[in-house]
Motif scaffolding. Structure first.
Motif, short mmCIF file in Angstrom:
data_model
loop_
_atom_site.label_atom_id
_atom_site.label_comp_id
_atom_site.label_asym_id
_atom_site.label_seq_id
_atom_site.Cartn_x
_atom_site.Cartn_y
_atom_site.Cartn_z
N ILE A 52 0.86 -1.20 0.00
CA ILE A 52 0.00 0.00 0.00
C ILE A 52 0.89 1.24 0.00
N LEU A 53 1.90 1.24 0.86
CA LEU A 53 2.79 2.40 0.96
C LEU A 53 3.55 2.62 -0.35
N LYS A 54 4.03 1.54 -0.96
CA LYS A 54 4.81 1.66 -2.19
C LYS A 54 3.95 2.02 -3.40
N SER A 55 2.68 1.65 -3.37
CA SER A 55 1.82 1.86 -4.53
C SER A 55 1.41 3.31 -4.74
N GLY A 56 1.54 4.11 -3.70
CA GLY A 56 1.11 5.49 -3.83
C GLY A 56 -0.38 5.68 -3.58
N ASP A 100 6.03 3.33 13.05
CA ASP A 100 6.42 3.29 11.64
C ASP A 100 5.35 3.93 10.77
N TRP A 101 4.08 3.70 11.10
CA TRP A 101 3.00 4.31 10.34
C TRP A 101 3.03 5.83 10.48
N LEU A 102 3.22 6.31 11.71
CA LEU A 102 3.30 7.75 11.92
C LEU A 102 4.45 8.36 11.13
N GLU A 103 5.56 7.65 11.10
CA GLU A 103 6.73 8.14 10.36
C GLU A 103 6.43 8.17 8.86
N SER A 104 5.69 7.18 8.36
CA SER A 104 5.36 7.16 6.93
C SER A 104 4.43 8.32 6.56
N LYS A 105 3.63 8.79 7.50
CA LYS A 105 2.73 9.90 7.25
C LYS A 105 3.49 11.22 7.06
#
Length: 112
Positions: free
Chosen positions: A71-75, A105-110
């Motif tokens: 999901i993260l990589k797909s944009g 990790d999710w917060l960091e990805s945001k």
């Protein structure tokens, strides 16, 4: 369906994937995902959320996190639902450290 000239679309595949996960068959759901991609359809957030839910239900957390990484990589728009599913499963498994790390990790990805 195809033998009756009814061709599935993304919504149909999402329903089938969700149903496969509901009956405890995430392996079959993943097969449907692969078929969907082969037919030229782009999986959406619902597709991956259903797969994440299916793998979490079966306790296959590594696979669930790998799907979340897709999901993260797909944009795709990254909402809280798949995160909440994984986080809650770690809590039910009594693994608060893993739940907290995943949440961090999710917060960091945001921020990216």
């Amino acid at each position: 369906m195809i033998s009756k000239c009814l061709f599935p679309d993304v919504v149909t595949y999402n329903l089938l994937i969700g149903a496969a996960c509901n009956i405890g068959r995430p392996d079959f759901a993943l097969q449907l995902h692969n078929e969907m991609v082969q037919r030229g359809y782009e999986p959406d957030l619902i597709t991956y959320t259903e797969l994440v839910r299916g793998f979490c239900t079966r306790g296959k957390m590594k696979e669930a996190e790998e799907l979340y990484a897709k999901i993260l990589k797909s944009g795709l728009l990254n909402d809280h639902v798949p995160v909440q599913i994984i986080f809650n499963k770690y809590c039910k498994l009594e693994e608060p450290v893993r739940a907290f790390k995943f949440y961090q990790d999710w917060l960091e990805s945001k921020k990216r």
